[in-house]
Design a protein around this motif. Structure first.
Motif, short mmCIF file in Angstrom:
data_model
loop_
_atom_site.label_atom_id
_atom_site.label_comp_id
_atom_site.label_asym_id
_atom_site.label_seq_id
_atom_site.Cartn_x
_atom_site.Cartn_y
_atom_site.Cartn_z
N VAL A 64 41.89 31.87 27.90
CA VAL A 64 41.13 32.67 28.85
C VAL A 64 41.64 32.41 30.26
CG1 VAL A 64 39.08 32.53 27.36
CG2 VAL A 64 39.29 30.96 29.30
N HIS A 65 41.33 33.34 31.16
CA HIS A 65 41.64 33.19 32.58
C HIS A 65 40.37 33.60 33.34
CE1 HIS A 65 45.99 32.81 31.84
NE2 HIS A 65 45.88 33.83 31.01
N PHE A 66 39.46 32.65 33.55
CA PHE A 66 38.16 33.01 34.09
C PHE A 66 38.21 33.62 35.49
CE2 PHE A 66 35.44 30.01 31.27
CZ PHE A 66 35.21 31.05 30.39
N SER A 67 39.16 33.19 36.31
CA SER A 67 39.14 33.68 37.69
C SER A 67 40.03 34.91 37.89
CB SER A 67 39.56 32.57 38.67
OG SER A 67 40.94 32.27 38.54
N ILE A 68 40.59 35.44 36.80
CA ILE A 68 41.39 36.67 36.91
C ILE A 68 40.51 37.81 36.41
CG2 ILE A 68 43.49 37.86 36.18
CD1 ILE A 68 44.77 35.13 35.78
N SER A 69 39.86 38.50 37.34
CA SER A 69 38.83 39.47 36.96
C SER A 69 39.15 40.88 37.44
CB SER A 69 37.46 39.03 37.48
OG SER A 69 37.51 38.82 38.88
N LYS A 70 40.42 41.13 37.70
CA LYS A 70 40.88 42.48 38.00
C LYS A 70 42.27 42.65 37.43
CE LYS A 70 38.29 43.65 42.21
NZ LYS A 70 38.40 44.12 43.62
N ALA A 71 42.75 43.88 37.37
CA ALA A 71 44.11 44.13 36.90
C ALA A 71 45.09 43.40 37.81
CB ALA A 71 44.40 45.63 36.89
N PRO A 72 46.26 42.99 37.28
CA PRO A 72 47.20 42.17 38.08
C PRO A 72 47.53 42.75 39.44
CG PRO A 72 47.89 42.23 35.79
CD PRO A 72 46.71 43.16 35.89
N GLY A 73 47.74 44.04 39.54
CA GLY A 73 48.12 44.63 40.82
C GLY A 73 47.00 44.68 41.84
N GLN A 74 45.76 44.36 41.38
CA GLN A 74 44.61 44.44 42.28
C GLN A 74 44.12 43.08 42.76
OE1 GLN A 74 41.98 46.37 39.51
NE2 GLN A 74 42.72 48.42 39.99
N LEU A 75 44.73 42.01 42.26
CA LEU A 75 44.22 40.67 42.55
C LEU A 75 44.31 40.30 44.02
CD1 LEU A 75 45.59 38.67 39.48
CD2 LEU A 75 43.22 39.34 39.91
N ASP A 76 45.34 40.80 44.70
CA ASP A 76 45.52 40.43 46.10
C ASP A 76 44.45 41.03 47.01
OD1 ASP A 76 47.53 38.61 46.10
OD2 ASP A 76 49.14 40.02 46.50
N ALA A 77 43.60 41.89 46.47
CA ALA A 77 42.50 42.45 47.27
C ALA A 77 41.26 41.57 47.23
CB ALA A 77 42.17 43.86 46.78
N MET A 78 41.32 40.46 46.52
CA MET A 78 40.16 39.60 46.36
C MET A 78 40.26 38.34 47.21
SD MET A 78 39.66 39.82 42.21
CE MET A 78 38.33 38.63 42.22
N ARG A 79 39.17 38.03 47.93
CA ARG A 79 39.07 36.75 48.63
C ARG A 79 38.79 35.65 47.62
NH1 ARG A 79 37.51 35.91 53.93
NH2 ARG A 79 36.01 34.41 53.11
N ILE A 80 39.04 34.41 48.02
CA ILE A 80 38.86 33.28 47.12
C ILE A 80 37.40 33.10 46.73
CG2 ILE A 80 38.65 31.52 48.92
CD1 ILE A 80 40.38 29.72 47.07
N ASP A 81 36.46 33.43 47.64
CA ASP A 81 35.04 33.28 47.30
C ASP A 81 34.63 34.33 46.27
OD1 ASP A 81 35.42 35.24 49.22
OD2 ASP A 81 33.63 34.77 50.37
#
Length: 420
Positions: A64-81
């Motif tokens: 599992v990857h608990f903190s990967i909660s969007k498609a790969p190309g969209q991850l950079d739009a997420m803040r760490i919080d």
């Protein structure tokens, strides 16, 4: 606190025949006895009538990857919080799907694991890998665009800055990266040994990490009593990893018979994900024509991989590569049981999520974060991680593809769901 679960049949995580007319005795969070004798209820603080359901070990998802909660190309739009909040919700939902333990195959879980273990957040036990270690331009180099660089101050990419993905080039950097994850408490080390579907800038067929770099990772992990597992797809990637001493292969979808024999000879574990391809869940992670080409290449190979795994009787564990949104995970994770039944049959398919993981976790040695009880089996000395199921999943694994058939979920002696 002493608890009794009675009026059940028990699948112990190892043997296909059920223990009929059984009771489970629990002292605090540990199973002390499974008995077919009559037990007086007077000595127990709580008694649960299982109503003729089947008790099985709490399930384990080994990828599992608990903190990967969007498609790969969209991850950079997420803040760490935002990433941390979503990870907590993903962990909670996973527990309520019946998974009382996971091996996190790389993500932001240091605080999450600690919060779960201390009872602050609901979720499964986590065997953490912490940051995924990748070469530059490897599958773990998750920069969202080629405009994002790497300077002496670190990556531009918000995703890379979380520490869920780490790039390391050359033996000294690989050693440093492995030791950093061990410092954070990693129970095993995850590396990227080949290209992937979701990544944008590495060909699927690419060989990643030199043999020297890979051996350095294996040695650093072994020096701390644990093992390395690797993301890979092709026979060339698998053979390089096997030679370097990697002990568990994730995906491995382009498996051939020559490589299968090497895997069998070296007692390497496999963690394939069949529902991604059989039910085409993988199409939801594709955001570009490049990714779609890679998806089609791998998807066509999944059925052949299943045939080879069965022909060589290779050791496998249950894993889903769980990521993306909560809604996607709710549909996908239980669906893997349907695929496991197609490949292995019900009994062997159930073993991949129960008794087999008890054997895999032995590779962690003294890095096991939960040394006080057994996981994946129901016997004296096991953690009280127990599911009560309507029906017998060892005879029909499709039952676990519908979470409504899970009538009770207990983890560590605490009941989280009870609809008996």
């Amino acid at each position: 606190m002493k608890q009794l679960i009675t009026n059940i049949q028990v699948f112990d995580g190892t043997h296909e025949p059920l223990i009929e007319h059984a009771s489970i005795i629990i002292d605090n969070n540990i199973i002390t006895e499974i008995t077919q004798e009559n037990v007086s209820r007077d000595q127990f603080d709580t008694v649960t009538d299982g109503r003729l359901s089947t008790a099985i070990p709490g399930l384990t998802d080994c990828h599992v990857h608990f903190s990967i909660s969007k498609a790969p190309g969209q991850l950079d739009a997420m803040r760490i919080d935002e990433t941390a909040i979503r990870a907590a919700k993903n962990a909670e939902a996973t527990l309520y799907r019946g998974f009382t333990t996971v091996r996190d195959a790389g993500s932001l879980v240091f605080g999450l694991k600690k919060s779960i273990d201390e009872g602050y957040v609901d979720g499964p036990r986590i065997f953490p890998s912490h940051g995924i270690i990748s070469q530059t331009s490897g599958h773990g180099d998750s920069r969202g665009s080629q405009a994002q660089g790497k300077t002496v101050f670190g990556h531009d990419s918000p995703t890379m800055k979380t520490g869920a993905f780490i790039t390391a080039d050359g033996v000294p950097e690989v050693l440093h990266a492995v030791r950093e994850q061990l410092f954070l408490g990693a129970s095993q080390i995850k590396i990227m040994a080949g290209g992937g579907i979701g990544s944008l800038y590495d060909p699927l067929e690419s060989l990643q990490f030199t043999p020297e770099e890979m051996r350095a990772a294996v040695q650093a992990a072994a020096d701390f009593g644990t093992y390395v597992f690797a993301h890979l797809y092709t026979p060339q990637q698998m053979q390089r990893a096997a030679e370097a001493g990697v002990q568990c292969f994730e995906h491995g979808t382009l498996l051939d018979k020559e490589t299968a024999q090497i895997i069998k000879n070296k007692n390497i574990w496999l963690c394939p994900q069949f529902a991604l391809f059989f039910d085409n869940f993988v199409s939801d992670v594709v955001t570009s024509p490049t990714q779609d080409r890679k998806r089609l290449l791998v998807q066509k190979a999944a059925y052949t991989q299943a045939e080879i795994i069965n022909e060589f009787d290779l050791p496998t564990v249950f894993g889903t590569d769980l990521a993306m949104t909560k809604e996607w995970c709710d549909r996908y994770q239980p669906a893997e049981f349907r695929s496991k039944k197609k490949v292995h049959g019900s009994f062997k398919g159930l073993l991949t999520a129960t008794g087999n993981v008890q054997e895999l976790f032995k590779l962690c040695g003294y890095r096991n974060p939960y040394p006080d009880g057994k996981i994946g089996v129901l016997e004296a000395g096991s953690f009280a991680d127990i599911l009560l199921i309507k029906g017998n999943p060892a005879a029909d694994l499709d039952l676990l593809s519908d979470i409504n058939n899970i009538k009770m979920i207990m983890k560590d002696g605490k009941i989280y769901k009870n609809t008996l």
